[in-house]
Enzyme design. Structure first.
Site, PDB file in Angstrom:
ATOM      1  N   PRO A 189      65.555  37.591  62.327  1.00 12.52           N
ATOM      2  CA  PRO A 189      65.097  37.710  60.946  1.00 12.52           C
ATOM      3  C   PRO A 189      64.427  39.042  60.635  1.00 12.52           C
ATOM      4  O   PRO A 189      63.670  39.581  61.444  1.00 12.52           O
ATOM      5  CB  PRO A 189      64.112  36.547  60.794  1.00 12.52           C
ATOM      6  CG  PRO A 189      63.710  36.192  62.178  1.00 12.52           C
ATOM      7  CD  PRO A 189      64.903  36.470  63.025  1.00 12.52           C
ATOM      8  N   ASN A 190      64.786  39.569  59.472  1.00 13.33           N
ATOM      9  CA  ASN A 190      64.191  40.770  58.877  1.00 13.33           C
ATOM     10  C   ASN A 190      64.613  42.079  59.535  1.00 13.33           C
ATOM     11  O   ASN A 190      64.232  43.151  59.044  1.00 13.33           O
ATOM     12  CB  ASN A 190      62.653  40.685  58.857  1.00 13.33           C
ATOM     13  CG  ASN A 190      62.163  39.531  58.007  1.00 13.33           C
ATOM     14  OD1 ASN A 190      62.581  39.387  56.861  1.00 13.33           O
ATOM     15  ND2 ASN A 190      61.308  38.690  58.573  1.00 13.33           N
ATOM     16  N   ARG A 197      61.035  47.402  55.358  1.00 13.01           N
ATOM     17  CA  ARG A 197      59.834  46.710  55.813  1.00 13.01           C
ATOM     18  C   ARG A 197      58.940  47.627  56.651  1.00 13.01           C
ATOM     19  O   ARG A 197      59.415  48.369  57.502  1.00 13.01           O
ATOM     20  CB  ARG A 197      60.208  45.473  56.626  1.00 13.01           C
ATOM     21  CG  ARG A 197      60.958  45.800  57.923  1.00 13.01           C
ATOM     22  CD  ARG A 197      61.374  44.569  58.691  1.00 13.01           C
ATOM     23  NE  ARG A 197      60.247  43.790  59.160  1.00 13.01           N
ATOM     24  CZ  ARG A 197      60.204  43.137  60.321  1.00 13.01           C
ATOM     25  NH1 ARG A 197      61.262  43.186  61.136  1.00 13.01           N
ATOM     26  NH2 ARG A 197      59.168  42.444  60.678  1.00 13.01           N
ATOM     27  N   TYR A 202      58.162  50.130  61.918  1.00 10.49           N
ATOM     28  CA  TYR A 202      59.563  50.016  62.308  1.00 10.49           C
ATOM     29  C   TYR A 202      60.394  51.263  62.009  1.00 10.49           C
ATOM     30  O   TYR A 202      61.589  51.292  62.328  1.00 10.49           O
ATOM     31  CB  TYR A 202      60.196  48.807  61.617  1.00 10.49           C
ATOM     32  CG  TYR A 202      59.524  47.504  62.009  1.00 10.49           C
ATOM     33  CD1 TYR A 202      59.759  46.933  63.252  1.00 10.49           C
ATOM     34  CD2 TYR A 202      58.643  46.862  61.147  1.00 10.49           C
ATOM     35  CE1 TYR A 202      59.149  45.747  63.623  1.00 10.49           C
ATOM     36  CE2 TYR A 202      58.022  45.675  61.504  1.00 10.49           C
ATOM     37  CZ  TYR A 202      58.271  45.127  62.747  1.00 10.49           C
ATOM     38  OH  TYR A 202      57.658  43.962  63.119  1.00 10.49           O
ATOM     39  N   ASN A 254      67.131  40.948  69.810  1.00 10.21           N
ATOM     40  CA  ASN A 254      65.832  41.139  69.162  1.00 10.21           C
ATOM     41  C   ASN A 254      65.617  39.893  68.310  1.00 10.21           C
ATOM     42  O   ASN A 254      66.127  39.822  67.195  1.00 10.21           O
ATOM     43  CB  ASN A 254      65.834  42.397  68.295  1.00 10.21           C
ATOM     44  CG  ASN A 254      64.474  42.671  67.674  1.00 10.21           C
ATOM     45  OD1 ASN A 254      63.628  41.772  67.593  1.00 10.21           O
ATOM     46  ND2 ASN A 254      64.262  43.901  67.221  1.00 10.21           N
ATOM     47  N   ALA A 257      60.638  37.485  64.660  1.00 13.03           N
ATOM     48  CA  ALA A 257      59.483  36.587  64.762  1.00 13.03           C
ATOM     49  C   ALA A 257      59.777  35.335  65.579  1.00 13.03           C
ATOM     50  O   ALA A 257      58.847  34.690  66.089  1.00 13.03           O
ATOM     51  CB  ALA A 257      59.013  36.199  63.357  1.00 13.03           C
ATOM     52  N   HIS A 260      58.264  34.530  69.240  1.00 14.45           N
ATOM     53  CA  HIS A 260      56.947  34.003  69.572  1.00 14.45           C
ATOM     54  C   HIS A 260      56.845  32.488  69.542  1.00 14.45           C
ATOM     55  O   HIS A 260      55.833  31.941  69.981  1.00 14.45           O
ATOM     56  CB  HIS A 260      55.916  34.615  68.620  1.00 14.45           C
ATOM     57  CG  HIS A 260      56.103  36.084  68.426  1.00 14.45           C
ATOM     58  ND1 HIS A 260      55.967  36.993  69.463  1.00 14.45           N
ATOM     59  CD2 HIS A 260      56.485  36.811  67.340  1.00 14.45           C
ATOM     60  CE1 HIS A 260      56.232  38.218  69.007  1.00 14.45           C
ATOM     61  NE2 HIS A 260      56.546  38.133  67.724  1.00 14.45           N
ATOM     62  N   ASP A 267      66.034  28.221  74.973  1.00 14.84           N
ATOM     63  CA  ASP A 267      66.902  27.320  75.723  1.00 14.84           C
ATOM     64  C   ASP A 267      68.364  27.756  75.636  1.00 14.84           C
ATOM     65  O   ASP A 267      69.112  27.639  76.613  1.00 14.84           O
ATOM     66  CB  ASP A 267      66.755  25.891  75.194  1.00 14.84           C
ATOM     67  CG  ASP A 267      65.420  25.258  75.583  1.00 14.84           C
ATOM     68  OD1 ASP A 267      64.730  25.833  76.441  1.00 14.84           O
ATOM     69  OD2 ASP A 267      65.089  24.201  75.022  1.00 14.84           O
ATOM     70  N   GLU A 278      65.794  41.393  76.189  1.00  9.05           N
ATOM     71  CA  GLU A 278      65.062  41.209  74.934  1.00  9.05           C
ATOM     72  C   GLU A 278      64.513  42.562  74.490  1.00  9.05           C
ATOM     73  O   GLU A 278      63.893  43.278  75.277  1.00  9.05           O
ATOM     74  CB  GLU A 278      63.916  40.219  75.113  1.00  9.05           C
ATOM     75  CG  GLU A 278      63.112  39.984  73.842  1.00  9.05           C
ATOM     76  CD  GLU A 278      61.976  39.003  74.051  1.00  9.05           C
ATOM     77  OE1 GLU A 278      62.264  37.805  74.243  1.00  9.05           O
ATOM     78  OE2 GLU A 278      60.803  39.434  74.029  1.00  9.05           O
ATOM     79  N   HIS A 280      62.404  44.907  71.438  1.00  7.35           N
ATOM     80  CA  HIS A 280      61.524  44.964  70.268  1.00  7.35           C
ATOM     81  C   HIS A 280      61.305  46.431  69.906  1.00  7.35           C
ATOM     82  O   HIS A 280      61.024  47.259  70.785  1.00  7.35           O
ATOM     83  CB  HIS A 280      60.186  44.291  70.554  1.00  7.35           C
ATOM     84  CG  HIS A 280      60.324  42.820  70.795  1.00  7.35           C
ATOM     85  ND1 HIS A 280      60.579  41.926  69.786  1.00  7.35           N
ATOM     86  CD2 HIS A 280      60.288  42.098  71.945  1.00  7.35           C
ATOM     87  CE1 HIS A 280      60.677  40.710  70.298  1.00  7.35           C
ATOM     88  NE2 HIS A 280      60.509  40.795  71.613  1.00  7.35           N
ATOM     89  N   ILE A 281      61.432  46.726  68.638  1.00  9.64           N
ATOM     90  CA  ILE A 281      61.291  48.102  68.169  1.00  9.64           C
ATOM     91  C   ILE A 281      59.856  48.582  68.343  1.00  9.64           C
ATOM     92  O   ILE A 281      59.611  49.716  68.785  1.00  9.64           O
ATOM     93  CB  ILE A 281      61.726  48.199  66.688  1.00  9.64           C
ATOM     94  CG1 ILE A 281      63.217  47.837  66.574  1.00  9.64           C
ATOM     95  CG2 ILE A 281      61.473  49.598  66.140  1.00  9.64           C
ATOM     96  CD1 ILE A 281      63.689  47.630  65.147  1.00  9.64           C
ATOM     97  N   SER A 282      58.900  47.730  68.006  1.00 10.98           N
ATOM     98  CA  SER A 282      57.484  48.084  68.130  1.00 10.98           C
ATOM     99  C   SER A 282      56.938  47.624  69.481  1.00 10.98           C
ATOM    100  O   SER A 282      57.591  46.857  70.201  1.00 10.98           O
ATOM    101  CB  SER A 282      56.675  47.448  66.998  1.00 10.98           C
ATOM    102  OG  SER A 282      56.698  46.025  67.117  1.00 10.98           O
ATOM    103  N   ARG A 287      49.950  44.703  69.175  1.00 10.46           N
ATOM    104  CA  ARG A 287      49.897  44.217  67.803  1.00 10.46           C
ATOM    105  C   ARG A 287      49.089  42.920  67.717  1.00 10.46           C
ATOM    106  O   ARG A 287      48.258  42.642  68.576  1.00 10.46           O
ATOM    107  CB  ARG A 287      51.317  44.056  67.266  1.00 10.46           C
ATOM    108  CG  ARG A 287      52.076  45.396  67.213  1.00 10.46           C
ATOM    109  CD  ARG A 287      53.415  45.249  66.550  1.00 10.46           C
ATOM    110  NE  ARG A 287      53.260  44.842  65.136  1.00 10.46           N
ATOM    111  CZ  ARG A 287      54.259  44.483  64.359  1.00 10.46           C
ATOM    112  NH1 ARG A 287      55.495  44.462  64.841  1.00 10.46           N
ATOM    113  NH2 ARG A 287      54.036  44.130  63.108  1.00 10.46           N
ATOM    114  N   ARG A 291      51.875  38.044  68.433  1.00  9.36           N
ATOM    115  CA  ARG A 291      53.062  38.812  68.803  1.00  9.36           C
ATOM    116  C   ARG A 291      53.093  39.166  70.294  1.00  9.36           C
ATOM    117  O   ARG A 291      54.122  39.589  70.812  1.00  9.36           O
ATOM    118  CB  ARG A 291      53.148  40.092  67.979  1.00  9.36           C
ATOM    119  CG  ARG A 291      53.393  39.872  66.503  1.00  9.36           C
ATOM    120  CD  ARG A 291      53.682  41.188  65.801  1.00  9.36           C
ATOM    121  NE  ARG A 291      53.591  41.065  64.358  1.00  9.36           N
ATOM    122  CZ  ARG A 291      54.584  40.654  63.571  1.00  9.36           C
ATOM    123  NH1 ARG A 291      55.753  40.343  64.095  1.00  9.36           N
ATOM    124  NH2 ARG A 291      54.404  40.556  62.265  1.00  9.36           N
TER     125      ARG A 291
END
Length: 323
Positions: A189-190, A197, A202, A254, A257, A260, A267, A278, A280-282, A287, A291
């Site tokens: 998402p996003n 955003r 990001y 990625n 949200a 978390h 699963d 996995e 993550h950009i940030s 944070r 997160r």
């Protein structure tokens, strides 16, 4: 070393390797060989006799020696190998050198039903064969999955359906040029709102920039990289499950949200045995407190964060490095 064109069938005893190998041979018009039978011919005695007189370790040494020989041969065969062959790390490497490894996976109960009363299986001559099967399968599971290029769940499947599943997966691998891998990048998402955003976190590059970056990486490395994005948890799970059947050989994800709290995505990832990273950009470790927790990371082989969009390329390199 360039991989040979052989098709290698692995799996626990009773998985049907011999039957599948023979019928696959007819369908593809490729000779089939059984490594257990090859060793028996060379030794002039049965596997049971080898175990009884020389012990299991001696037999495993003969398996390794035979695989080394096969890996140097310049021909195409279907090879059915013993259930314990992939347990040795050296053998797993040799099997991959020999050709495309197809794992016929099944449940312990199925094995027990198929083999009960079979006195020619030295490892099952005990008071509780089912428990012995469970123990052995659990011990070998990781080795089988690490070694496999293709996994086919054979419980309840007629032989013809197993053959079709194998040939379909082989054809998909063949379609990819230059021996490239088929990779899947999943964005949650996003992520599609990149450039819109929270630019201070990001960056200012939009989602199309990321798509172009990944597409260029695919061209440079000669690999088939598909990108999927959804803001919906169920759609992401569906795409992960689809990857199990479509020949995907590595996943970069990625989860956004969902990282978390989505145990459902976790699963789904755990069900797929290909390499997974996995991304993550940030830097999620610096944070908000929520997160800093990833429920999906334990189902992946590596986690990359705080590297911006470059992290996607690093994740792809990680998977390709294990090719």
């Amino acid at each position: 070393m360039k991989r040979k064109k052989n098709i290698i069938l692995i799996g626990f005893m009773g998985s049907g390797k011999t039957t599948v190998g023979l019928k696959l041979s007819y369908r593809l018009r490729i000779p089939v060989e059984d490594t257990d039978k090859m060793i028996e011919r060379r030794e002039g005695r049965s596997i049971s006799e080898i175990f009884a007189v020389e012990g299991e370790e001696y037999f495993r040494q003969q398996e390794t020696a035979l695989l080394k020989e096969i890996s140097t041969r310049d021909y195409k065969r279907i090879l059915s190998v013993g259930g314990g062959t992939p347990v040795r790390p050296e053998n797993r490497s040799l099997l991959k050198q020999c050709g495309t490894v197809v794992y016929l996976r099944l449940r312990p109960e199925t094995v027990h039903e198929r083999l009960k009363g079979d006195t020619n299986r030295p490892l099952l001559q005990c008071e509780d064969p089912l428990e012995r099967i469970r123990t052995l399968m659990d011990a070998r599971k990781e080795a089988y999955e690490e070694c496999a290029d293709i996994v086919i769940d054979v419980d309840g499947l007629p032989t013809e359906e197993i053959l079709t599943a194998i040939t379909d997966r082989l054809e998909k691998k063949k379609e990819r040029k230059d021996g490239g891998m088929k990779l899947l990048v999943i964005n949650g998402p996003n992520i599609n709102f990149l450039g819109i955003r929270e630019k201070s976190i990001y960056g200012t590059q939009n989602y199309q920039y990321l798509l172009d970056l990944i597409a260029e990486k695919g061209k440079e490395t000669g690999n088939d990289i598909t990108v999927f994005q959804s803001n919906h948890e169920g759609a992401i799970i569906d795409r992960i499950q689809e990857a199990y059947f479509d020949g995907t050989e590595g996943i970069v994800i990625n989860p956004g949200a969902y990282t978390h709290y989505s145990y459902a995505i976790r699963d789904a990832l755990a069900s797929i045995t290909v390499p997974k990273v996995e991304i993550h950009i940030s830097d999620i470790t610096k944070r908000e407190e929520f997160r800093k927790i990833s429920v999906t990371a334990p189902a992946c082989d590596k986690q990359i964060y705080g590297q911006g969009l470059e992290g996607y390329l690093q994740a792809i390199d990680f998977i390709l490095g294990g090719k």
